[in-house]
Scaffold this motif. Structure first.
Motif, mmCIF file in Angstrom:
data_model
loop_
_atom_site.group_PDB
_atom_site.id
_atom_site.type_symbol
_atom_site.label_atom_id
_atom_site.label_comp_id
_atom_site.label_asym_id
_atom_site.label_seq_id
_atom_site.Cartn_x
_atom_site.Cartn_y
_atom_site.Cartn_z
ATOM 1 N N ILE A 1 -2.409 6.052 6.235
ATOM 2 C CA ILE A 1 -3.083 6.749 5.139
ATOM 3 C C ILE A 1 -2.531 6.219 3.824
ATOM 4 O O ILE A 1 -1.318 6.065 3.676
ATOM 5 N N VAL A 2 -3.426 5.929 2.898
ATOM 6 C CA VAL A 2 -3.021 5.462 1.571
ATOM 7 C C VAL A 2 -3.636 6.376 0.523
ATOM 8 O O VAL A 2 -4.623 7.070 0.802
ATOM 9 N N PRO A 3 -3.080 6.414 -0.688
ATOM 10 C CA PRO A 3 -3.652 7.264 -1.748
ATOM 11 C C PRO A 3 -5.097 6.895 -2.044
ATOM 12 O O PRO A 3 -5.505 5.742 -1.920
ATOM 13 N N SER A 4 -5.872 7.893 -2.428
ATOM 14 C CA SER A 4 -7.264 7.650 -2.780
ATOM 15 C C SER A 4 -7.365 6.776 -4.027
ATOM 16 O O SER A 4 -6.440 6.701 -4.832
ATOM 17 N N SER A 5 -8.497 6.107 -4.152
ATOM 18 C CA SER A 5 -8.792 5.235 -5.296
ATOM 19 C C SER A 5 -7.856 4.041 -5.376
ATOM 20 O O SER A 5 -7.629 3.495 -6.461
ATOM 21 N N GLN A 6 -7.290 3.657 -4.255
ATOM 22 C CA GLN A 6 -6.462 2.452 -4.212
ATOM 23 C C GLN A 6 -7.021 1.507 -3.154
ATOM 24 O O GLN A 6 -6.309 1.035 -2.272
ATOM 25 N N GLY A 7 -8.334 1.259 -3.250
ATOM 26 C CA GLY A 7 -9.013 0.458 -2.257
ATOM 27 C C GLY A 7 -8.435 -0.927 -2.080
ATOM 28 O O GLY A 7 -8.397 -1.455 -0.973
#
Length: 205
Positions: free
Chosen positions: A169-175
């Motif tokens: 899982i990675v932070p949102s808006s860090q595509g």
């Protein structure tokens, strides 16, 4: 190699044109020996909302259902294909219905923390038709797969990680980080060894 679904106005729902383009892109990836890993993602904030039901309503003959899942491309495009090289699904937003099935095509799923999985097609009486009922139980177990398939409920990134559906899982808006977080696959492991490993996994499954 990055492969993007670019229909943001439809939450990247797949129609026949997109399905064919995805098949061609993945075929090129498989045949090009210089490419060692593919990343499948969706543009505009969502991975894929499944098959385009509006297109299907306008043109019911636009989708051709092959009963033998070993033959030909599936309605979602490449979801029945097998690869000798790793595929990563970079999931943001919705990965539901056929979009969930596309994510299951991948060997690994890296998801944004706001991502949502689910068998939403169940709500409309539409079954999973592109490998989901086979791949999902193998990945997370029959009991958990039935929970998703029978209820059609949404599954958060955190629950997907707990199930084993999401690998990271990675932070949102860090595509952009989704494409690089597992880049070691491209450089850290010799491609022949990867192919050997994937072949063994196919036999085990």
């Amino acid at each position: 190699m990055t492969i993007g679904i670019n229909r943001p106005e439809a939450r990247n729902a797949v129609n026949q044109e997109v399905a064919q383009l995805l098949c061609r892109a993945f075929q090129s990836f498989e045949e090009d020996s210089s490419l060692t890993v593919a990343v499948l993602h969706g543009l505009g904030g969502n991975f894929c909302a499944g098959y385009d039901l509006k297109e299907l309503a306008r043109n019911p003959t636009s989708i051709k259902l092959e009963q033998d899942v070993r033959k030909g491309p599936g309605p979602m495009g490449p979801s029945r294909m097998r690869f000798s090289k790793p595929v990563i699904a970079a999931v943001s937003g919705y990965a539901v219905a056929g979009g969930l099935e596309l994510s299951l095509l991948a060997d690994l799923r890296v998801v944004e923390e706001s991502a949502v999985f689910g068998v939403f097609c169940r709500r409309f009486g539409v079954p999973l038709i592109d490998g989901g009922t086979v791949r999902l139980p193998k990945l997370i177990g029959l009991s958990r797969a039935l929970d998703l398939i029978l209820t059609g409920r949404p599954v958060s990134a955190q629950e997907a990680y707990h199930f084993g559906l999401a690998n990271r899982i990675v932070p949102s808006s860090q595509g952009a980080q989704l494409f690089t977080s597992l880049a070691f696959l491209q450089f850290g492991v010799e491609s022949g060894r990867i192919r050997s490993f994937l072949s063994v996994m196919e036999l085990c499954m």
